[in-house]
Scaffold this motif. Structure first.
Motif, PDB file in Angstrom:
ATOM      1  N   LEU A  23     -12.617   4.025   7.417  1.00  0.00           N
ATOM      2  CA  LEU A  23     -11.308   3.832   6.970  1.00  0.00           C
ATOM      3  C   LEU A  23     -10.516   3.594   7.770  1.00  0.00           C
ATOM      4  O   LEU A  23     -10.254   4.352   8.891  1.00  0.00           O
ATOM      5  CB  LEU A  23     -10.894   5.134   6.038  1.00  0.00           C
ATOM      6  N   PRO A  80     -16.127  -2.821  -1.801  1.00  0.00           N
ATOM      7  CA  PRO A  80     -16.627  -2.337  -2.995  1.00  0.00           C
ATOM      8  C   PRO A  80     -18.146  -2.529  -3.401  1.00  0.00           C
ATOM      9  O   PRO A  80     -18.259  -3.935  -3.594  1.00  0.00           O
ATOM     10  CB  PRO A  80     -15.717  -2.254  -4.258  1.00  0.00           C
ATOM     11  N   GLU A  82     -18.043   2.808  -7.953  1.00  0.00           N
ATOM     12  CA  GLU A  82     -18.061   3.982  -6.917  1.00  0.00           C
ATOM     13  C   GLU A  82     -17.149   5.177  -7.045  1.00  0.00           C
ATOM     14  O   GLU A  82     -17.417   6.123  -6.428  1.00  0.00           O
ATOM     15  CB  GLU A  82     -17.229   3.006  -5.451  1.00  0.00           C
ATOM     16  N   GLU A 121      -9.887   6.154  -1.903  1.00  0.00           N
ATOM     17  CA  GLU A 121     -10.592   7.536  -1.177  1.00  0.00           C
ATOM     18  C   GLU A 121      -9.505   8.521  -1.393  1.00  0.00           C
ATOM     19  O   GLU A 121      -9.823   9.631  -1.955  1.00  0.00           O
ATOM     20  CB  GLU A 121     -10.545   7.053   0.291  1.00  0.00           C
ATOM     21  N   ALA A 180     -15.374  -1.346   3.601  1.00  0.00           N
ATOM     22  CA  ALA A 180     -14.502  -1.232   2.561  1.00  0.00           C
ATOM     23  C   ALA A 180     -14.890  -2.074   1.203  1.00  0.00           C
ATOM     24  O   ALA A 180     -14.279  -1.639   0.380  1.00  0.00           O
ATOM     25  CB  ALA A 180     -12.922  -1.678   2.962  1.00  0.00           C
ATOM     26  N   VAL A 217      -8.432  -5.570   1.007  1.00  0.00           N
ATOM     27  CA  VAL A 217      -9.569  -4.547   0.819  1.00  0.00           C
ATOM     28  C   VAL A 217      -9.522  -3.259   1.677  1.00  0.00           C
ATOM     29  O   VAL A 217      -9.890  -2.082   1.034  1.00  0.00           O
ATOM     30  CB  VAL A 217     -10.930  -5.440   0.987  1.00  0.00           C
ATOM     31  N   THR A 218      -9.071  -3.183   2.748  1.00  0.00           N
ATOM     32  CA  THR A 218      -9.080  -2.105   3.673  1.00  0.00           C
ATOM     33  C   THR A 218      -8.046  -1.015   2.884  1.00  0.00           C
ATOM     34  O   THR A 218      -8.146   0.265   2.956  1.00  0.00           O
ATOM     35  CB  THR A 218      -8.505  -2.378   4.932  1.00  0.00           C
ATOM     36  N   ILE A 219      -6.884  -1.491   2.429  1.00  0.00           N
ATOM     37  CA  ILE A 219      -5.890  -0.477   1.905  1.00  0.00           C
ATOM     38  C   ILE A 219      -6.564  -0.242   0.593  1.00  0.00           C
ATOM     39  O   ILE A 219      -6.401   1.055   0.092  1.00  0.00           O
ATOM     40  CB  ILE A 219      -4.562  -1.624   1.794  1.00  0.00           C
ATOM     41  N   GLN A 220      -7.196  -1.132  -0.182  1.00  0.00           N
ATOM     42  CA  GLN A 220      -8.003  -0.538  -1.274  1.00  0.00           C
ATOM     43  C   GLN A 220      -8.778   0.491  -1.151  1.00  0.00           C
ATOM     44  O   GLN A 220      -8.734   1.569  -1.814  1.00  0.00           O
ATOM     45  CB  GLN A 220      -8.586  -1.899  -2.125  1.00  0.00           C
ATOM     46  N   ALA A 221      -9.625   0.363   0.091  1.00  0.00           N
ATOM     47  CA  ALA A 221     -10.539   1.438   0.155  1.00  0.00           C
ATOM     48  C   ALA A 221      -9.612   2.732   0.442  1.00  0.00           C
ATOM     49  O   ALA A 221     -10.231   3.895   0.068  1.00  0.00           O
ATOM     50  CB  ALA A 221     -11.313   1.138   1.422  1.00  0.00           C
ATOM     51  N   GLN A 222      -8.532   2.615   1.224  1.00  0.00           N
ATOM     52  CA  GLN A 222      -7.666   3.889   1.444  1.00  0.00           C
ATOM     53  C   GLN A 222      -7.252   4.415   0.172  1.00  0.00           C
ATOM     54  O   GLN A 222      -7.328   5.543  -0.208  1.00  0.00           O
ATOM     55  CB  GLN A 222      -6.280   3.569   2.192  1.00  0.00           C
ATOM     56  N   VAL A 234     -15.553  -1.443  -7.768  1.00  0.00           N
ATOM     57  CA  VAL A 234     -14.529  -0.457  -7.508  1.00  0.00           C
ATOM     58  C   VAL A 234     -14.880   0.719  -8.223  1.00  0.00           C
ATOM     59  O   VAL A 234     -14.835   1.692  -8.019  1.00  0.00           O
ATOM     60  CB  VAL A 234     -13.239  -1.210  -7.986  1.00  0.00           C
ATOM     61  N   GLU A 275      -7.525 -10.200   5.654  1.00  0.00           N
ATOM     62  CA  GLU A 275      -6.617  -9.759   5.074  1.00  0.00           C
ATOM     63  C   GLU A 275      -5.425 -10.696   4.692  1.00  0.00           C
ATOM     64  O   GLU A 275      -5.313 -11.898   5.514  1.00  0.00           O
ATOM     65  CB  GLU A 275      -6.356  -8.720   5.488  1.00  0.00           C
ATOM     66  N   GLU A 320      -1.306   0.487   8.109  1.00  0.00           N
ATOM     67  CA  GLU A 320      -1.325  -0.598   7.536  1.00  0.00           C
ATOM     68  C   GLU A 320      -1.856  -2.006   8.059  1.00  0.00           C
ATOM     69  O   GLU A 320      -1.986  -2.046   9.360  1.00  0.00           O
ATOM     70  CB  GLU A 320       0.362  -0.994   7.420  1.00  0.00           C
ATOM     71  N   ARG A 360       1.237   4.323  -2.811  1.00  0.00           N
ATOM     72  CA  ARG A 360       1.093   5.813  -2.459  1.00  0.00           C
ATOM     73  C   ARG A 360       2.253   6.513  -2.889  1.00  0.00           C
ATOM     74  O   ARG A 360       2.250   7.582  -3.630  1.00  0.00           O
ATOM     75  CB  ARG A 360       1.105   5.674  -0.939  1.00  0.00           C
ATOM     76  N   GLY A 391       0.752  -0.955  -0.079  1.00  0.00           N
ATOM     77  CA  GLY A 391      -0.168  -0.062  -0.126  1.00  0.00           C
ATOM     78  C   GLY A 391       0.858   1.230   0.088  1.00  0.00           C
ATOM     79  O   GLY A 391       0.641   2.268  -0.575  1.00  0.00           O
TER      80      GLY A 391
END
Ligand SMILES: Nc1ncnc2c1ncn2[C@@H]1O[C@H](COP(=O)(O)OP(=O)(O)O)[C@@H](O)[C@H]1O
Ligand SMILES: Nc1ncnc2c1ncn2[C@@H]1O[C@H](COP(=O)(O)OP(=O)(O)O)[C@@H](O)[C@H]1O
Ligand SMILES: [Mg+2]
Ligand SMILES: [Mg+2]
Lengths: 328, 326
Positions: free
Chosen positions: B268, B258, A215, A190, B256, A182-187, A212, B48, B272, A157, A153
């Motif tokens: 959010l 989609p 949205e 965003e 999170a 998925v949580t990093i994808q959301a970050q 994806v 994850e 990490e 960035r 992730g």
């Protein structure tokens, strides 16, 4: 208004096999366009061709205009200035696009030197500002980190920070979150949305995940076998797809809420460019195919306000499956 | 009735080195995992990368022995990996991985590979086995023409079907699928998910379905367990757990995911995904948790029964009946 980018009749073939058959696509300044379709449908090739990034054995024809100026076949020096400058591209695997032996700060610095003429202190200060902008934790220290010292992730960035170095008018993000949790994808999604708001840049988001794209984007283009088969505002596409392929992709996507229903799998697979079926390339997999479909290739035509579809028998515009609830 | 598969307090510790010269540190890849799976049931496992899903799958099939705890299959303790008893059990438990090409032999036709387990385990009369292999291929939607091909001549979806056909050859009671559709396009993913659901219903298979994709897991599972840093943090009915998640981590995962037309603010998560080699104290999720209180840093929450088929490991979660936590 002149579109930011206007692609027309873009065709690509590799050793005689056509991978792209006259793609027409345009993008307004600041717009977010999603590009979806199964793998091998030509999403990446479209933008690699537009930016002159395909290998020499690719035969490319058509036109790609950036604010009216033709860039297809432009001299290498022009394209070098353009790429990473007004148009930036990021890929699924940041580790392979970042240089493993250079620090993150050095790599962003190079982009700043090339596209903005910054040097010395100003360059490092700007590199740090960009890392802050993309939400890199502990940015000052990360300037001297190597890619392998960062997580997936964080590398993505860093890639985005590098892409922003040239203050692009257009960012092409090719599956930027596919390799991420998925949580990093959301970050990251965003982040892309907020950067677009702040900088006013346009975004092309390439993804095989319709969720994806829907949205993040205003408009979605669906590709199949080297052609755009449907183009529509994102929500409208989900509520009432007009092309059976788009309907198939939506029906194949399991949902996280609402009643569970059987997935509507699309039978078969994407045809190889060397074995393209005659007529509509989707016909062999299409539940609605008729004899006309094998006879000719349907053109992408207007089927409603801001909607185009390439099908001889487009689906009705009223949502026939109102029970397919769009998530709240 | 005894459940088909039962695990009690499973833990697996690996020695992991950071960098070439780093000192090895102990990583608890799986920690305190307890679960039950009845005959014909499907349990989904989400989390994850690095949360210990694959390790848990290997422990449940006895590919590896746990460092703590015990897995029981059909009421009996799992025999040691590689032992003759374990090999005999293998016919009743099969595993399917993400990469079918890695699981198949490049030199053999697909039909030959589907027949192989019948020979190995001496199932059926030798002269009937080719026909049985063809039947299995047909059941997974592969024609005889495709059966005559080698793995690299098939598409990704066809390869995964071939792997499923082979796994079913021994009429197993249990199938553990580790990210079986993660490398496939959504259209092909739907084909394979439908196939697994159908086979499961027809054959009464019990299934553990591991995936990082909540949507796919919900589609195929009756129950779902959510893992974080080696532990199950929440478990419940598939239809319910994502509609009403109670653990803050499950809430973040759901938020999170989609989905078309999703509006409103996402939760959010900061930071990490955690490093299992530097496991936070107390509740491992506390550094990323928006509602953590001091107790979360100090004390590991246990997986408590909340009623209504739900379990969760969070200090701040009350029983679902609505009564105050004791
Ligand atoms: N460098 C290349 N040489 C030959 N064929 C290629 C090359 N790049 C892409 N292709 C072919 O072009 C088609 C479209 O590929 P691509 O644009 O990468 O698909 P997508 O990005 O939609 O998954 C595929 O059939 C692919 O095999
Ligand atoms: N054979 C192994 N040796 C050392 N560490 C391992 C091994 N297998 C897994 N791990 C570590 O255990 C943790 C959990 O891994 P895994 O079970 O593969 O998670 P998941 O399948 O959820 O991604 C990770 O930190 C991983 O690096
Ligand atoms: Mg691509
Ligand atoms: Mg795994």
């Amino acid at each position: 208004m002149t579109p930011l980018v206007a692609i027309s009749g873009l065709s690509v073939s590799f050793d005689g096999a056509a991978a792209l058959h006259g793609v027409d696509l345009s993008l307004a300044p600041g717009e977010a366009l999603g590009l979806v379709g199964e793998s091998g449908s030509g999403k990446s090739v479209t933008w690699l061709a537009a930016l002159g990034l395909l290998p020499p054995h690719a035969a490319v024809s058509g036109s790609v205009r950036l604010e009216g100026a033709e860039i297809l076949g432009a001299p290498a020096s022009t394209l070098d200035r353009l790429r990473g400058g007004r148009v930036a591209m990021i890929f699924q695997d940041p580790a392979s696009s970042l240089n493993p032996v250079l620090t993150i700060g050095k790599q962003i610095g190079e982009a700043l030197a090339l596209h903005r003429g910054l040097d010395g202190r100003a360059r490092m200060a700007e590199a740090k500002r960009l890392l802050d902008l993309v939400g890199m934790p502990d940015s000052a220290r990360r300037l001297s980190a190597y890619p392998h010292e960062l997580s997936g992730g964080q590398n993505q960035r860093a890639m985005i920070a590098m892409a922003l170095a040239g203050r692009p008018d257009l960012l092409i993000a090719d599956e930027p979150t596919t390799a991420l949790d998925v949580t990093i994808q959301a970050q990251i999604l965003e982040l892309l949305a907020s950067l677009r708001k702040e900088t006013g840049m346009a975004l092309v988001l390439i993804s095989h995940d319709l969720g994806v794209v829907a949205e993040t984007c205003d408009r979605v283009a669906v590709m199949y076998a080297g052609r755009i088969v449907e183009e529509a505002p994102a929500l409208a596409l989900f509520e009432a797809p007009r092309h059976p392929y788009a309907e198939g992709l939506i029906g194949a996507l399991p949902l996280l809420d609402g009643p569970r229903r059987r997935l509507t799998a699309i039978p078969g697979t994407v045809p190889d460019p060397r074995e393209a079926p005659p007529g509509c390339a989707f016909a062999p997999r299409c539940p609605k195919a008729a004899s006309a479909c094998a006879g000719a290739v349907p053109a992408l035509t207007e089927v409603g306000p801001a909607r185009r579809a390439a099908c001889f028998f487009p689906l009705r515009s009223t949502p026939s499956r109102a029970e397919r609830k769009v998530t709240a | 009735m005894t459940p088909l598969l039962e695990a009690e307090g499973l833990a697996r510790v690996y020695a992991s080195r950071r960098g070439v010269f780093g000192r090895p540190v102990a990583v608890r890849a799986v920690d305190h995992v307890s679960l039950r799976l009845g005959r014909g049931e499907t349990l989904g496992v989400v989390g994850e990368s690095g949360s210990g899903k694959s390790t848990a799958g290997r422990l449940l099939l006895g590919f590896e022995a746990p460092d703590e705890g015990e897995a029981r299959f059909d009421g009996a303790a799992m025999p040691p990996p590689g032992s003759p008893e374990w090999r005999r059990l293998r016919a009743r438990m099969q595993m399917i991985y993400q990469d079918p090409l890695g699981a198949l032999d490049r030199r053999l036709t697909v039909a030959a590979q589907v027949k192989e387990p019948l020979d190995i385990h001496g199932i059926g009369a030798p002269e009937d086995r080719a026909a049985r292999a063809a039947e299995l291929l047909a059941a997974t939607g592969l024609s005889a023409r495709i059966g005559a091909r080698r793995p690299h001549e098939l598409s990704g979806g066809q390869r995964q079907r071939a792997v499923i056909a082979r796994a079913l050859a021994t009429r197993p009671d249990l199938l553990v699928c580790d990210e079986p559709v993660s490398a496939l396009d959504v259209s092909i993913q739907a084909q394979v998910v439908n196939l697994l659901s159908d086979l499961q219903a027809e054959l009464g298979l019990a299934m553990i379905f591991i995936s990082h994709d909540l949507r796919v897991v919900r589609q195929i599972s009756a129950r779902v367990a959510v893992m974080y840093l080696g532990r199950i943090v929440e478990e419940g009915a598939a239809d319910d757990i994502f509609a009403r998640p109670v653990h803050p981590y499950t809430k973040a995962l759901v938020s999170a995911a989609p989905a078309p037309g999703k509006t409103g603010k996402r939760i959010l998560l900061e930071g990490e995904p955690p490093n299992p080699a530097a496991r936070p104290s107390g509740c491992a999720f506390h550094p990323r948790c928006a509602v953590a209180v001091p107790r979360c840093r100090a004390e590991v929450p246990s997986l408590a029964d909340l009623g209504a088929g739900r379990r969760a490991a969070c200090h701040l979660v009350a029983p679902l009946s609505g009564q105050e936590a004791a």
